[in-house]
Scaffold this motif. Structure first.
Motif, PDB file in Angstrom:
ATOM      1  N   TYR A  98       0.929  -1.413  -0.087  1.00 36.22           N
ATOM      2  CA  TYR A  98       0.001  -0.046  -0.006  1.00 36.22           C
ATOM      3  C   TYR A  98       0.922   1.029  -0.122  1.00 36.22           C
ATOM      4  O   TYR A  98       2.033   1.260   0.820  1.00 36.22           O
ATOM      5  CB  TYR A  98      -0.957  -0.072   1.237  1.00 36.22           C
ATOM      6  N   THR A  99       0.423   2.158  -0.707  1.00 32.23           N
ATOM      7  CA  THR A  99       1.375   3.577  -0.743  1.00 32.23           C
ATOM      8  C   THR A  99       0.329   4.827  -0.684  1.00 32.23           C
ATOM      9  O   THR A  99      -0.906   4.665  -1.371  1.00 32.23           O
ATOM     10  CB  THR A  99       2.471   3.591  -1.840  1.00 32.23           C
ATOM     11  N   THR A 100       0.723   5.451  -0.053  1.00 26.69           N
ATOM     12  CA  THR A 100       0.070   7.050   0.194  1.00 26.69           C
ATOM     13  C   THR A 100       0.877   8.028  -0.575  1.00 26.69           C
ATOM     14  O   THR A 100       0.943   9.309  -0.425  1.00 26.69           O
ATOM     15  CB  THR A 100      -0.380   7.086   1.508  1.00 26.69           C
ATOM     16  N   SER A 101       2.102   7.573  -1.257  1.00 29.22           N
ATOM     17  CA  SER A 101       2.980   8.565  -1.794  1.00 29.22           C
ATOM     18  C   SER A 101       2.424   9.010  -3.139  1.00 29.22           C
ATOM     19  O   SER A 101       2.080   8.451  -4.244  1.00 29.22           O
ATOM     20  CB  SER A 101       4.158   7.776  -2.216  1.00 29.22           C
ATOM     21  N   PRO A 102       2.182  10.617  -3.077  1.00 23.03           N
ATOM     22  CA  PRO A 102       1.797  11.249  -4.139  1.00 23.03           C
ATOM     23  C   PRO A 102       2.624  11.050  -5.631  1.00 23.03           C
ATOM     24  O   PRO A 102       2.054  10.613  -6.701  1.00 23.03           O
ATOM     25  CB  PRO A 102       1.706  12.936  -3.981  1.00 23.03           C
ATOM     26  N   GLU A 103       3.844  11.018  -5.369  1.00 23.69           N
ATOM     27  CA  GLU A 103       4.634  10.867  -6.571  1.00 23.69           C
ATOM     28  C   GLU A 103       4.441   9.334  -7.199  1.00 23.69           C
ATOM     29  O   GLU A 103       4.641   9.166  -8.456  1.00 23.69           O
ATOM     30  CB  GLU A 103       6.210  10.821  -6.079  1.00 23.69           C
ATOM     31  N   ALA A 104       4.270   8.150  -6.163  1.00 27.49           N
ATOM     32  CA  ALA A 104       4.229   6.923  -6.712  1.00 27.49           C
ATOM     33  C   ALA A 104       2.854   6.937  -7.304  1.00 27.49           C
ATOM     34  O   ALA A 104       2.679   6.097  -8.538  1.00 27.49           O
ATOM     35  CB  ALA A 104       4.324   5.922  -5.609  1.00 27.49           C
ATOM     36  N   THR A 105       1.946   7.476  -6.728  1.00 23.01           N
ATOM     37  CA  THR A 105       0.521   7.566  -7.146  1.00 23.01           C
ATOM     38  C   THR A 105       0.559   7.978  -8.844  1.00 23.01           C
ATOM     39  O   THR A 105      -0.090   7.477  -9.843  1.00 23.01           O
ATOM     40  CB  THR A 105      -0.474   8.270  -6.404  1.00 23.01           C
ATOM     41  N   LYS A 106       1.320   9.104  -9.002  1.00 27.41           N
ATOM     42  CA  LYS A 106       1.210  10.002 -10.203  1.00 27.41           C
ATOM     43  C   LYS A 106       1.906   9.111 -11.307  1.00 27.41           C
ATOM     44  O   LYS A 106       1.782   8.775 -12.313  1.00 27.41           O
ATOM     45  CB  LYS A 106       2.167  11.214 -10.281  1.00 27.41           C
ATOM     46  N   GLU A 107       3.302   8.380 -10.790  1.00 24.73           N
ATOM     47  CA  GLU A 107       4.153   7.469 -11.782  1.00 24.73           C
ATOM     48  C   GLU A 107       3.299   6.285 -12.015  1.00 24.73           C
ATOM     49  O   GLU A 107       3.357   5.879 -13.417  1.00 24.73           O
ATOM     50  CB  GLU A 107       5.378   7.157 -10.900  1.00 24.73           C
ATOM     51  N   ILE A 108       2.633   5.580 -11.266  1.00 25.71           N
ATOM     52  CA  ILE A 108       2.085   4.266 -11.588  1.00 25.71           C
ATOM     53  C   ILE A 108       0.926   4.298 -12.309  1.00 25.71           C
ATOM     54  O   ILE A 108       0.224   3.837 -13.068  1.00 25.71           O
ATOM     55  CB  ILE A 108       1.927   3.452 -10.161  1.00 25.71           C
ATOM     56  N   LEU A 109      -0.229   5.134 -11.585  1.00 25.67           N
ATOM     57  CA  LEU A 109      -1.608   5.437 -12.153  1.00 25.67           C
ATOM     58  C   LEU A 109      -1.510   6.165 -13.367  1.00 25.67           C
ATOM     59  O   LEU A 109      -2.660   6.037 -14.228  1.00 25.67           O
ATOM     60  CB  LEU A 109      -2.583   6.106 -11.029  1.00 25.67           C
ATOM     61  N   MET A 110      -0.828   7.053 -13.899  1.00 24.31           N
ATOM     62  CA  MET A 110      -0.744   7.807 -14.934  1.00 24.31           C
ATOM     63  C   MET A 110      -0.008   7.078 -16.063  1.00 24.31           C
ATOM     64  O   MET A 110      -0.003   7.792 -17.334  1.00 24.31           O
ATOM     65  CB  MET A 110      -0.203   9.328 -14.773  1.00 24.31           C
ATOM     66  N   SER A 111       0.546   5.967 -15.837  1.00 24.58           N
ATOM     67  CA  SER A 111       1.389   5.246 -17.071  1.00 24.58           C
ATOM     68  C   SER A 111       0.590   4.186 -17.348  1.00 24.58           C
ATOM     69  O   SER A 111      -0.029   3.114 -16.584  1.00 24.58           O
ATOM     70  CB  SER A 111       2.580   4.728 -16.520  1.00 24.58           C
ATOM     71  N   PRO A 112       0.661   3.753 -18.698  1.00 27.77           N
ATOM     72  CA  PRO A 112       0.272   2.372 -19.246  1.00 27.77           C
ATOM     73  C   PRO A 112       0.975   1.190 -18.824  1.00 27.77           C
ATOM     74  O   PRO A 112       0.504  -0.025 -19.056  1.00 27.77           O
ATOM     75  CB  PRO A 112      -0.059   2.711 -20.440  1.00 27.77           C
ATOM     76  N   LYS A 113       2.034   1.463 -18.367  1.00 30.77           N
ATOM     77  CA  LYS A 113       3.065   0.263 -18.146  1.00 30.77           C
ATOM     78  C   LYS A 113       2.565  -0.662 -17.098  1.00 30.77           C
ATOM     79  O   LYS A 113       3.207  -1.723 -17.019  1.00 30.77           O
ATOM     80  CB  LYS A 113       4.532   0.776 -17.774  1.00 30.77           C
ATOM     81  N   TYR A 114       1.828  -0.145 -16.188  1.00 31.68           N
ATOM     82  CA  TYR A 114       1.548  -1.147 -15.022  1.00 31.68           C
ATOM     83  C   TYR A 114       0.140  -1.747 -15.328  1.00 31.68           C
ATOM     84  O   TYR A 114      -1.057  -1.030 -15.198  1.00 31.68           O
ATOM     85  CB  TYR A 114       1.513  -0.049 -13.639  1.00 31.68           C
ATOM     86  N   PRO A 115      -0.146  -2.886 -15.385  1.00 34.20           N
ATOM     87  CA  PRO A 115      -1.453  -3.673 -15.842  1.00 34.20           C
ATOM     88  C   PRO A 115      -2.023  -3.530 -14.258  1.00 34.20           C
ATOM     89  O   PRO A 115      -1.653  -3.381 -13.213  1.00 34.20           O
ATOM     90  CB  PRO A 115      -0.970  -4.951 -16.225  1.00 34.20           C
ATOM     91  N   LYS A 116      -3.473  -3.912 -14.618  1.00 35.78           N
ATOM     92  CA  LYS A 116      -4.377  -4.067 -13.213  1.00 35.78           C
ATOM     93  C   LYS A 116      -3.776  -5.329 -12.516  1.00 35.78           C
ATOM     94  O   LYS A 116      -3.406  -6.217 -13.119  1.00 35.78           O
ATOM     95  CB  LYS A 116      -5.680  -3.792 -13.619  1.00 35.78           C
ATOM     96  N   ASP A 117      -3.890  -5.062 -11.202  1.00 32.52           N
ATOM     97  CA  ASP A 117      -3.737  -6.377 -10.407  1.00 32.52           C
ATOM     98  C   ASP A 117      -4.542  -7.373 -10.514  1.00 32.52           C
ATOM     99  O   ASP A 117      -5.812  -7.750 -10.626  1.00 32.52           O
ATOM    100  CB  ASP A 117      -4.109  -5.792  -8.904  1.00 32.52           C
ATOM    101  N   HIS A 118      -3.446  -8.591 -11.065  1.00 27.18           N
ATOM    102  CA  HIS A 118      -4.369  -9.783 -11.571  1.00 27.18           C
ATOM    103  C   HIS A 118      -4.784 -10.424 -10.519  1.00 27.18           C
ATOM    104  O   HIS A 118      -5.729 -11.233 -10.764  1.00 27.18           O
ATOM    105  CB  HIS A 118      -2.879 -10.801 -12.339  1.00 27.18           C
ATOM    106  N   VAL A 119      -4.491 -10.260  -9.381  1.00 25.34           N
ATOM    107  CA  VAL A 119      -5.257 -11.207  -8.216  1.00 25.34           C
ATOM    108  C   VAL A 119      -6.492 -10.743  -7.846  1.00 25.34           C
ATOM    109  O   VAL A 119      -7.572 -11.177  -8.080  1.00 25.34           O
ATOM    110  CB  VAL A 119      -4.113 -11.334  -6.910  1.00 25.34           C
ATOM    111  N   LEU A 120      -6.382  -9.154  -7.579  1.00 19.65           N
ATOM    112  CA  LEU A 120      -7.762  -8.561  -7.350  1.00 19.65           C
ATOM    113  C   LEU A 120      -8.731  -8.667  -8.460  1.00 19.65           C
ATOM    114  O   LEU A 120     -10.040  -9.178  -8.338  1.00 19.65           O
ATOM    115  CB  LEU A 120      -7.552  -7.066  -6.773  1.00 19.65           C
ATOM    116  N   TYR A 121      -8.459  -8.244  -9.674  1.00 18.05           N
ATOM    117  CA  TYR A 121      -9.299  -7.854 -10.654  1.00 18.05           C
ATOM    118  C   TYR A 121      -9.555  -9.285 -11.357  1.00 18.05           C
ATOM    119  O   TYR A 121     -10.667  -9.750 -11.729  1.00 18.05           O
ATOM    120  CB  TYR A 121      -8.648  -6.902 -11.782  1.00 18.05           C
ATOM    121  N   GLY A 122      -8.778 -10.410 -11.399  1.00 23.27           N
ATOM    122  CA  GLY A 122      -8.860 -11.787 -11.624  1.00 23.27           C
ATOM    123  C   GLY A 122     -10.044 -12.328 -10.748  1.00 23.27           C
ATOM    124  O   GLY A 122     -10.738 -13.115 -11.316  1.00 23.27           O
TER     125      GLY A 122
END
Length: 484
Positions: free
Chosen positions: A73-97
């Motif tokens: 879990y992260t509350t880092s704004p920089e990490a939030t920006k980096e990961i959610l704003m990028s298409p490089k990170y697919p949706k969580d296979h466990v949760l969404y699966g």
């Protein structure tokens, strides 16, 4: 006879040997899993792991182990920006699966929300985007007004008899009615669709259990509920199949059909060289996805909003004053009126800060990453919680205070710590629709009614995958005295 006993003895010995071998294999497998589990945990042991309610004490990065799955879990704004704003990170296979199907029955499958692959998600989003354009939504203002007027009629009946009502089910019905008309051209007033709200609620309960309890369906005491969830999934999908068929027939006959989500889904499918069974299933995936996402979350936001306004008479009076100035006694609210309801927008945004009805999102981590100085190895699921961020003092002063002024046009904008509709290329496609719908419904209510909470009103939150008021929102409904 002795040969018989010898054969019987040989079979018994063989069975014992096989049983011993099986036990050894199971033991080796168990030990192997424990070693693997230890390896996974050691890989992430340098990341602190707090109780869920103590995120501020443990910093912006922490982990929770669920067997061999690690959630960071992260509350880092920089990490939030980096990961959610990028298409490089697919949706969580466990949760969404876990939401692809519920107890073996396909639920939302590979619809827009769950499609993990960015290319597939982008393709679906491009197909479905036209009905969410501002041009199309402007054309639906009549529908928003009409459905909100129907809600006002029901509230007026309650006010006439000076009664009380739980507004949550009423919000559920009006938002269900809106998404049915805007997205699928259906009129719930004319259709035998009484089963829909119950089926959606059952599926949401099933989703939460499926995500949090791997072995739930193995216990006989749970089988009745498991069957109920499966039947609810079938019901939603079979209804979708019938609506799709009816629209196809209308389109093929040259009938005038609305340019809504249903039409877009069918048009996109017709461009394919051949329609596979999976293509047909994805159409139903999106049918179910938009009903769930378009109804449940907005209904909960409206109920929470009414609850908070009733708790804060000064804020309620200010919101009513703005509605009076902008709308007056008009029956129909125009698109231009919505832009002038600035304070009401602030109220609705503040509601989503405290009660983000979709409380978070998560992504898979394909590569190692450093978050606020903490090394996070690849393979973990990264969880972003708008609920947690919205209630942290380092992002919002007096975070538990309901204060719409945080979202004043001149106030500093929250920096990647407020994302009730997620962020980036996989953000909620229905954001504009939800905001317009919520504003029209709330404006109509504020224009005509006073409401006060009953003395025993609970302020607890129920997590069913989305967040909703645990005990509903029970109010005394009255006609506004100054409008009498």
């Amino acid at each position: 006879m002795s040969l018989f006993f010898l054969a019987l003895h040989a079979v018994a010995v063989l069975l014992v040997v096989l049983l011993v071998v099986l036990l050894v294999v199971l033991l080796v497998a168990l030990l192997g899993f424990c070693v693997y589990l230890k390896y996974v945990h050691m890989k992430y042991d340098h990341i602190p792991g707090p109780p869920r309610e103590r995120t501020e004490a443990y910093g912006s990065v922490y982990r929770i182990n669920v067997l061999h799955h690690v959630r960071v879990y992260t509350t880092s704004p920089e990490a939030t920006k980096e990961i959610l704003m990028s298409p490089k990170y697919p949706k969580d296979h466990v949760l969404y699966g876990r939401m692809f199907s519920l107890f073996g029955q396909r639920f939302v499958g590979n619809g827009l929300v769950l499609a993990r692959d960015h290319k597939l998600g982008y393709k679906q989003r491009r197909i479905i985007d036209p009905p969410f354009s501002s041009l199309y939504l402007r054309s639906m203002m009549g529908t928003f007004n009409e459905r909100a007027e129907g809600l006002s009629t029901k509230l007026s009946d309650i006010a006439d008899r000076k009664g009380e009502a739980d507004v949550l089910p009423m919000m559920n019905f009006v938002t269900l009615d809106v998404i049915a008309k805007v997205a699928f051209g259906m009129d719930f007033e004319q259709e035998n669709t009484w089963f829909f709200p119950k089926a959606i609620e059952t599926c949401l309960k099933g989703t939460l259990i499926s995500v949090r309890s791997t072995f739930f369906q193995l216990y006989p005491k749970n089988w009745a509920f498991v069957k109920e969830v499966r039947e609810a999934c079938k019901l939603l999908r079979s209804t979708g199949a019938q609506w799709i068929h009816n629209r196809k027939v209308a389109m093929e006959s040259g009938a005038d059909v609305p340019k809504d989500i249903l039409t877009q889904i069918i048009k996109a499918a017709s461009k394919e060289e051949s329609m596979t069974k999976e293509d047909q299933e994805v159409m139903l995936d999106n049918f179910v996805t938009f009903f769930i996402a378009g109804q449940e979350t907005t209904a909960n936001q409206l109920a929470f909003c009414i609850m908070e306004l009733a708790r804060h008479p000064d804020i309620l009076d200010k919101a009513k004053e703005e509605v009076d100035d902008v709308i007056g006694m008009k029956r129909d609210i125009s698109y231009d009126d919505l832009g002038k309801l600035v304070y009401l927008s602030q109220v609705l945004k503040e509601t989503l800060r405290l009660y983000p009805t979709a409380p978070g999102t998560s992504r898979d981590l394909p590569n190692d990453i450093i978050i606020d100085g903490v090394h996070v190895p690849a393979g973990a699921g990264i969880v972003f919680s708008s609920y947690m961020c919205g209630r942290m003092a380092k992002f919002f002063k007096d975070p538990l205070e309901f204060n719409p002024e945080r979202f004043h046009p001149d106030a500093p904008k929250p920096y990647y710590c407020y994302f009730p509709f997620s962020l980036g290329p996989r953000s909620c496609i229905g954001k504009n629709l939800a905001e317009m719908e919520a504003k029209v419904v709330m404006a109509k209510i504020l224009q005509r009614f006073d409401f006060t909470l009953t003395p025993d009103q609970s302020f607890d939150i129920l997590d069913v995958g989305t967040l909703r008021p645990k005990g509903g929102v029970v109010c005394s409904i009255r006609h506004r005295k100054d409008r009498a």
